[in-house]
Every structure is written in structure tokens, then in C-alpha cells.
Enzyme design. Sequence first.
Site, PDB file in Angstrom:
ATOM      1  N   PRO A 262     -16.249  -4.136   3.455  1.00 47.71           N
ATOM      2  CA  PRO A 262     -17.596  -4.521   3.858  1.00 47.71           C
ATOM      3  C   PRO A 262     -18.672  -3.537   3.414  1.00 47.71           C
ATOM      4  O   PRO A 262     -19.857  -3.848   3.480  1.00 47.71           O
ATOM      5  CB  PRO A 262     -17.492  -4.556   5.395  1.00 47.71           C
ATOM      6  CG  PRO A 262     -16.430  -3.555   5.712  1.00 47.71           C
ATOM      7  CD  PRO A 262     -15.420  -3.712   4.604  1.00 47.71           C
ATOM      8  N   LEU A 263     -18.241  -2.353   2.944  1.00 50.70           N
ATOM      9  CA  LEU A 263     -19.188  -1.359   2.434  1.00 50.70           C
ATOM     10  C   LEU A 263     -19.108  -1.244   0.912  1.00 50.70           C
ATOM     11  O   LEU A 263     -19.445  -0.209   0.332  1.00 50.70           O
ATOM     12  CB  LEU A 263     -18.929   0.002   3.089  1.00 50.70           C
ATOM     13  CG  LEU A 263     -19.014   0.018   4.613  1.00 50.70           C
ATOM     14  CD1 LEU A 263     -18.759   1.417   5.151  1.00 50.70           C
ATOM     15  CD2 LEU A 263     -20.363  -0.500   5.085  1.00 50.70           C
ATOM     16  N   GLY A 264     -18.660  -2.341   0.268  1.00 48.99           N
ATOM     17  CA  GLY A 264     -18.650  -2.343  -1.195  1.00 48.99           C
ATOM     18  C   GLY A 264     -17.754  -1.288  -1.792  1.00 48.99           C
ATOM     19  O   GLY A 264     -18.098  -0.670  -2.787  1.00 48.99           O
TER      20      GLY A 264
ATOM     21  N   GLY B 228     -17.184   1.552  -0.701  1.00 48.97           N
ATOM     22  CA  GLY B 228     -17.843   2.843  -0.571  1.00 48.97           C
ATOM     23  C   GLY B 228     -19.181   2.945  -1.275  1.00 48.97           C
ATOM     24  O   GLY B 228     -19.983   3.822  -0.953  1.00 48.97           O
ATOM     25  N   PHE B 229     -19.449   2.048  -2.222  1.00 45.79           N
ATOM     26  CA  PHE B 229     -20.682   2.145  -3.006  1.00 45.79           C
ATOM     27  C   PHE B 229     -21.914   1.986  -2.108  1.00 45.79           C
ATOM     28  O   PHE B 229     -22.921   2.689  -2.263  1.00 45.79           O
ATOM     29  CB  PHE B 229     -20.694   1.064  -4.086  1.00 45.79           C
ATOM     30  CG  PHE B 229     -21.347   1.485  -5.373  1.00 45.79           C
ATOM     31  CD1 PHE B 229     -22.468   2.300  -5.389  1.00 45.79           C
ATOM     32  CD2 PHE B 229     -20.843   1.053  -6.589  1.00 45.79           C
ATOM     33  CE1 PHE B 229     -23.072   2.679  -6.574  1.00 45.79           C
ATOM     34  CE2 PHE B 229     -21.429   1.429  -7.783  1.00 45.79           C
ATOM     35  CZ  PHE B 229     -22.554   2.235  -7.778  1.00 45.79           C
ATOM     36  N   LEU B 230     -21.846   1.058  -1.143  1.00 45.41           N
ATOM     37  CA  LEU B 230     -23.014   0.756  -0.332  1.00 45.41           C
ATOM     38  C   LEU B 230     -23.389   1.868   0.635  1.00 45.41           C
ATOM     39  O   LEU B 230     -24.448   1.825   1.245  1.00 45.41           O
ATOM     40  CB  LEU B 230     -22.781  -0.545   0.445  1.00 45.41           C
ATOM     41  CG  LEU B 230     -22.822  -1.820  -0.402  1.00 45.41           C
ATOM     42  CD1 LEU B 230     -22.356  -3.018   0.417  1.00 45.41           C
ATOM     43  CD2 LEU B 230     -24.227  -2.065  -0.939  1.00 45.41           C
TER      44      LEU B 230
ATOM     45  N   TYR C 172       0.843  -1.190   0.000  1.00 43.89           N
ATOM     46  CA  TYR C 172       0.000   0.000   0.000  1.00 43.89           C
ATOM     47  C   TYR C 172       0.882   1.246   0.000  1.00 43.89           C
ATOM     48  O   TYR C 172       1.598   1.522   0.963  1.00 43.89           O
ATOM     49  CB  TYR C 172      -0.908   0.036   1.234  1.00 43.89           C
ATOM     50  CG  TYR C 172      -1.880  -1.114   1.353  1.00 43.89           C
ATOM     51  CD1 TYR C 172      -2.243  -1.894   0.260  1.00 43.89           C
ATOM     52  CD2 TYR C 172      -2.459  -1.419   2.580  1.00 43.89           C
ATOM     53  CE1 TYR C 172      -3.131  -2.937   0.379  1.00 43.89           C
ATOM     54  CE2 TYR C 172      -3.361  -2.460   2.716  1.00 43.89           C
ATOM     55  CZ  TYR C 172      -3.693  -3.218   1.613  1.00 43.89           C
ATOM     56  OH  TYR C 172      -4.579  -4.260   1.754  1.00 43.89           O
TER      57      TYR C 172
ATOM     58  N   HIS D 209      -0.288 -11.927   1.445  1.00 38.65           N
ATOM     59  CA  HIS D 209      -1.294 -11.084   0.795  1.00 38.65           C
ATOM     60  C   HIS D 209      -1.986 -11.804  -0.363  1.00 38.65           C
ATOM     61  O   HIS D 209      -3.211 -11.706  -0.523  1.00 38.65           O
ATOM     62  CB  HIS D 209      -0.618  -9.805   0.293  1.00 38.65           C
ATOM     63  CG  HIS D 209      -1.538  -8.649   0.162  1.00 38.65           C
ATOM     64  ND1 HIS D 209      -1.091  -7.361   0.065  1.00 38.65           N
ATOM     65  CD2 HIS D 209      -2.885  -8.561   0.114  1.00 38.65           C
ATOM     66  CE1 HIS D 209      -2.125  -6.529  -0.051  1.00 38.65           C
ATOM     67  NE2 HIS D 209      -3.221  -7.242  -0.021  1.00 38.65           N
TER      68      HIS D 209
END
Length: 332
Positions: free
Chosen positions: A204-206, A208-210, A56, A124
Site C-alpha cells: 500500500p506504500l508503493g 516503499g516509494f510513496l 518467501y 498465491h
Amino acid sequence: METRQLGAHGPIVSRIGLGCMGMSDFYGAANDTQSIAVIHRALDLGVTLLDTADMYGVGRNEELVGRAIRDRREAVVLATKFGNVRAPDGTFLGINGRPEYVKEACDASLKRLGVDVIDLYYQHRVDPQTPIEDTVGAMADLVREGKVRYLGLSEAAPATIRRAHAVHPISALQTEYSLWSRDPEDELLPLCAELGIGFVAYSPLGRGFLTGAIRSIDDLAPDDWRRQNPRFQGENFRRNLELVDAVREIAADKGCTAAQLALAWVLAREDGVVPIPGTAEHHASRGERARRRRHSERKRAAAPRRDPAAGRRDRHPLPRSRHDSLEPMSGG
């Protein structure tokens, strides 16, 4: 903050962790001062699991996390990863799981993080050119040397996980999991339960999409990796936006944000699942939360009174993403 144990004998961590990837790479411009403030705020709220990786920002994210926890090391379960190799300019060079590289990568991560031991060390991505037994054997050596406390794998197949676990106990498997990225339910979650391995859910929030915060591709920075993800492109974007709107409607009915609903769904799956939302997965603003509460209150006031004998309503169906894909360098 509630806690959960990763695996039968792994570390005890906060029920929700923090994914730090987006603070240094893939999702647009970085702001180290703001990112360190976010990490400190997360720790203040009881978050203990911080997740990073050597690739990263080509090491910059480990350095950032190391600076953030310098005077708070004892409050952190520090997780990092090796295996995805990048050139100094960010070019992806391949996957390396050779034993000599494992030890070299660990020493480099320890130096960048500024710590004496890594709490949870993941491979990874699995190196198809190196037997998993050799890679995990080298990781086990790091445990015996006191450089690493627990071992993990990321995006590994069931047969590989079994072989790895036979060499040394695997405490955690990290894979993408959300209410519309549900492949782990088929084999991985049952396998983790069988072997006593914790499951760390990234994105877990897609991505950011979700959250409902992304309404147009123009909401993403020009250099945001998500512009290249099929989920965020063309017809897929439009169709997925319809699904997100369904999530927002359910959330409004329950008096919470779409992000809270999506995260609660992951938390309710299994006792051994620990989600690590990242900073790119923006929550709705305070004004948006207030709007949803008002909407929910109006809806409840207008609804006819239900007969208590009528039983519970069926649960809302939860949508899945259209044309979702996993990428070797895009999180987790």
C-alpha cells in the site's frame, strides 16, 4: 486498533496488518532478531493479521513468523500462501495448484509455522494448468480437516474468483493496491463487494516509494529486487520521484508523513479493504516528521484567512505511478 471483517463470514482482523515478506527475501539482507522485534511490536500495538507465504525466503519467512508468535498464537490471525514453487536455491520453478500439491504444501507450512491450523490460506498465484475448481476443492478439504479456517486467493481474475467462490466461500482476495496502483478499482473491488469477499492490499506504500524515503536507486541494497522493477528504473524513477514529492507536499500541508497519507488513502477506500504494509516500506524518520510539522505550521500561519462561506477547497489530485508492473514473485 480498529478491526474489520474479511468477507461476509471471514475472520475479524486489525484494520492494518503486517506483511512479513521483506523480513526474509527480496529487499536486501535479513535480520531475524530485528524482524521478530518488529512483529512483537506490531502485536503490542494491536495488529493481529500477519501475512507470509511458503515461497518467501524458500520457507524461512514462515519459520521466522512461527518463532515470533510461538507464545502469542491466540493474538494472531495467521495468513500464508502456496502455489509459487521455488528450488532450495531460490530458483523459481513455476506455479502449482494441483490438489495433491495443495495438501502437501499445507502440511509443510504447518510444520514450518509450528501451528496446528492456518487461519487464512491463499492460493498465491492461479495455476493455468489446473482448473480453479480442483484447487479450491482441495483447499476446502483442508478446511473440513481442520487444518485451515478460511480461504483466499491472490492476484486472481474476476471470472476465476467467481468460479472459486462457487466451490467454497472465498474470504479474502490479496492484490497490490495503493494510490498509484489502482487497477483493482475497475473490477476487483466491486466484485469483492458483490460477493462478500474482503480485500487485502499489499504494497500500500508503493513498495516503499510513496514514503519519500527512497530518493535514489543507491538507497536500495545491491540485491534488492526493486532495482529490477520498472517503477524504480531510469526515467520512470525520476518521474515517479516527482509524484512522490507531490504526495510529500500534500502530507506536509496536513501535518503528517507521506507514508501516513498514503496509508490513510487506502484505509479510506472501502470498509472491506485491509492494507498490509511491509517492513521494506519504511516510514519517515522522527526528524522528518518534525520537519513536516514545522513546515505545515509555517504554511498555515502564512496563509490568508478563508471566508467560511467560501466552501471547502477541492481535494488535491493524487498521482499514479509511471510504468508500474506486477511481478509473479514480488509480494502479495
